[in-house]
Design an enzyme around this catalytic site. Structure first.
Site, mmCIF file in Angstrom:
data_model
loop_
_atom_site.group_PDB
_atom_site.id
_atom_site.type_symbol
_atom_site.label_atom_id
_atom_site.label_comp_id
_atom_site.label_asym_id
_atom_site.label_seq_id
_atom_site.Cartn_x
_atom_site.Cartn_y
_atom_site.Cartn_z
ATOM 1 N N ARG A 107 0.660 -1.237 -0.027
ATOM 2 C CA ARG A 107 -0.094 0.011 0.239
ATOM 3 C C ARG A 107 0.974 1.278 -0.106
ATOM 4 O O ARG A 107 0.413 2.115 0.637
ATOM 5 C CB ARG A 107 -1.179 0.149 1.087
ATOM 6 C CG ARG A 107 -1.921 -1.027 1.130
ATOM 7 C CD ARG A 107 -2.887 -0.837 2.178
ATOM 8 N NE ARG A 107 -4.062 -1.886 2.368
ATOM 9 C CZ ARG A 107 -4.794 -2.293 3.546
ATOM 10 N NH1 ARG A 107 -4.550 -1.590 4.673
ATOM 11 N NH2 ARG A 107 -5.521 -3.229 3.502
ATOM 12 N N ARG A 111 -3.555 6.274 0.763
ATOM 13 C CA ARG A 111 -4.220 7.666 1.069
ATOM 14 C C ARG A 111 -3.284 8.481 2.281
ATOM 15 O O ARG A 111 -3.724 9.544 2.489
ATOM 16 C CB ARG A 111 -5.581 7.260 2.132
ATOM 17 C CG ARG A 111 -6.628 6.627 0.927
ATOM 18 C CD ARG A 111 -7.730 6.378 1.754
ATOM 19 N NE ARG A 111 -7.716 5.242 2.280
ATOM 20 C CZ ARG A 111 -8.540 4.570 3.087
ATOM 21 N NH1 ARG A 111 -9.620 5.281 3.191
ATOM 22 N NH2 ARG A 111 -8.282 3.426 3.681
ATOM 23 N N ARG A 120 -7.175 11.456 -6.459
ATOM 24 C CA ARG A 120 -8.569 10.649 -6.136
ATOM 25 C C ARG A 120 -9.518 11.693 -5.600
ATOM 26 O O ARG A 120 -10.830 10.932 -5.383
ATOM 27 C CB ARG A 120 -8.188 9.704 -5.263
ATOM 28 C CG ARG A 120 -7.518 8.437 -5.865
ATOM 29 C CD ARG A 120 -7.969 7.079 -5.483
ATOM 30 N NE ARG A 120 -9.372 6.998 -5.760
ATOM 31 C CZ ARG A 120 -10.187 6.868 -4.864
ATOM 32 N NH1 ARG A 120 -9.699 6.346 -3.413
ATOM 33 N NH2 ARG A 120 -11.543 6.512 -4.847
ATOM 34 N N ASP A 156 -6.596 -3.003 -7.601
ATOM 35 C CA ASP A 156 -7.281 -3.602 -6.458
ATOM 36 C C ASP A 156 -7.418 -5.076 -6.832
ATOM 37 O O ASP A 156 -7.732 -5.494 -7.886
ATOM 38 C CB ASP A 156 -8.551 -2.909 -6.091
ATOM 39 C CG ASP A 156 -9.060 -3.368 -4.960
ATOM 40 O OD1 ASP A 156 -8.851 -2.711 -3.782
ATOM 41 O OD2 ASP A 156 -10.117 -4.277 -4.723
ATOM 42 N N TYR A 234 -14.609 -12.692 -0.075
ATOM 43 C CA TYR A 234 -15.162 -11.333 -0.349
ATOM 44 C C TYR A 234 -16.426 -11.452 -1.192
ATOM 45 O O TYR A 234 -17.529 -10.851 -0.980
ATOM 46 C CB TYR A 234 -14.228 -10.290 -1.223
ATOM 47 C CG TYR A 234 -13.204 -9.513 -0.349
ATOM 48 C CD1 TYR A 234 -13.593 -8.766 0.606
ATOM 49 C CD2 TYR A 234 -11.868 -9.786 -0.556
ATOM 50 C CE1 TYR A 234 -12.839 -7.702 1.242
ATOM 51 C CE2 TYR A 234 -11.234 -8.930 0.523
ATOM 52 C CZ TYR A 234 -11.455 -8.019 1.020
ATOM 53 O OH TYR A 234 -10.667 -7.308 1.786
#
Length: 438
Positions: A107, A111, A120, A156, A234
């Protein structure tokens, strides 16, 4: 041990007649974006050091010409890549001697970077994933700040379920959410049984090719995918879960259907990873992020066979297609109970989370596989001096060779970028010092 279901037949291209994300309108928009990016590169020059040694490699002028070719309708091609200048990560992955321990962060495009949030700000998450231009930009951002030894393409793991026909939305405060998760065995019939990865996931391949060119050989580019069990969980849970009870119930109540789904996922993942190498990826990582929800027996039956098969099949296909045999990394979070098995699963590198001592991991895995990890991500909340101490201890425990420094999981959104930089710089400084005096 339950054997995985055999691979399905090779997928037929465009078999379902659906509208592809790579349609002509979308490609025209991307071509316009590429031209704008080329112009930006011309204005900004060597922004943040990405154009170091530009004259030697052809530099931004050459890159601009590649990008401008898109204006005429030509696809940016996965060939003629700039010569790699820093191969430390690849050498460590293959067990070769390195002058310093390479380091990258899961990652690392995320963010915690203000420029990431700015890029974004007005874009849907999965729309971002489908834009090669934005994926390239987000991948490069941490490289402009930190002397990392590898880049990992921004994407992703849930693009694979999307390729199977499932709809996923990013819900603020909740995360990725499936609009219609799998509930009954009959729901498997709703999934595409044959997937043309170029048609469904070609935007990822385009992002990899664009990024590989844009890196200008600074560091290698890593491609990745989620592993079958993690994706299955998921798809059944419909999003995140603390127990994975719905997904695990399938393993107990519907073992045959579970294997059918896992086999379908594995087949898509194999073609997807091979496609990433064809597009320019120089290493691959498989994320079994939900391994910790399985005990040893369930992992042996429903995760490990597919992890092994993916490594074997990817390498076989790369040979068949005369593509580079890139190093592969398996990261199975919280699977310390399976390290011996993972060591023999066909991967050059085994990634570790922070819940196991380096010496114990090395004892279980042996000396013929490179280790990656495993600083607790929360350690980056510590003062920078303390981060340096923790890095030194980690390097002394792992050793500086046949080792890739990383965190035991991904960077968190509220982390201070300066502390990430301190981590990266400490790995380089301490590993060089240890190598010099050993």
């Amino acid at each position: 041990m339950a054997a995985p279901v055999p691979r399905t037949e090779e997928p037929a291209a465009g078999q379902d007649g659906s509208v592809r994300r790579g349609g002509e309108k979308w490609l025209q928009e991307e071509r316009r974006d590429y031209v704008e990016m080329a112009a930006s590169m011309g204005r900004d020059g060597d922004r943040g050091g990405m154009g170091a040694d530009r004259a030697a490699s052809g530099g931004n002028g050459e890159a601009r010409e590649r990008l401008r070719s898109m204006a005429g309708g030509d696809r940016l091609l996965p060939k003629g890549f700039p010569k790699l200048k820093n191969d430390t990560f690849l050498r460590a992955a293959r067990g070769e001697q390195t002058e310093h321990t390479p380091v990258w962060c899961m990652r690392q495009a995320g963010r915690y970077l203000p420029e990431f949030r700015e890029t974004r700000a007005s874009q849907d998450f999965f729309a971002t994933c489908r834009s090669p231009k934005l994926c390239c930009e987000l991948t490069l951002q941490p490289l402009r700040r930190f002397p990392l030894d590898a880049a990992i393409i921004f994407s992703d793991i849930l693009v694979v379920p999307q390729a199977l026909g499932m709809e996923i939305v990013m819900v603020p405060g909740k995360g990725p959410t499936f609009t219609e998760p799998l509930k009954e065995v009959e729901d498997l019939l709703k999934l595409r049984q044959k997937v043309d990865v170029t048609a469904e996931l070609g935007y990822v391949f385009q992002a990899i090719t664009l990024t590989r060119h844009s890196l200008e050989g600074k560091v290698p580019l890593i491609g990745f995918s989620g592993a079958p069990w993690t994706l299955m969980s998921y798809m059944i849970e419909g999003g995140g879960s603390t127990t994975m009870a719905k997904a695990k119930s399938w393993l107990y109540r519907h073992p045959e259907a579970s294997h059918r789904l896992l086999r379908l996922l594995a087949d898509v993942i194999i073609d997807y990873l091979v496609g990433q190498v064809a597009a320019g990826a120089q290493a691959l990582q498989l994320f079994e992020s939900h391994a910790g929800h399985l005990g040893p027996e369930l992992f042996q039956d429903f995760a490990l066979p597919y992890i092994r098969d993916i490594a074997q099949a990817v390498k076989s296909k790369l040979k068949e297609e005369a593509l580079p045999l890139v190093p592969m990394i398996i990261f199975a979070k919280d699977a310390h109970y399976a390290l011996r098995d993972l060591a023999h699963a066909g991967y050059e590198v085994v990634g570790l989370d922070w819940t196991i001592r380096p010496q114990e991991a090395r004892a279980q895995i042996g000396k013929d596989v490179t280790l990656q990890g495993n600083l607790d991500p929360c350690a980056l909340y510590a003062p920078k001096e303390k981060i340096g101490e923790l890095v030194k201890k980690m390097l002394e425990s792992f050793g500086t060779q046949r080792y890739i420094a990383n965190l035991g999981h991904g960077l968190y959104p509220d982390m201070n970028p300066e502390h990430v930089g301190a981590f990266v710089e400490a790995v380089h400084a301490h590993s060089r010092h240890i190598n010099k005096h050993s």
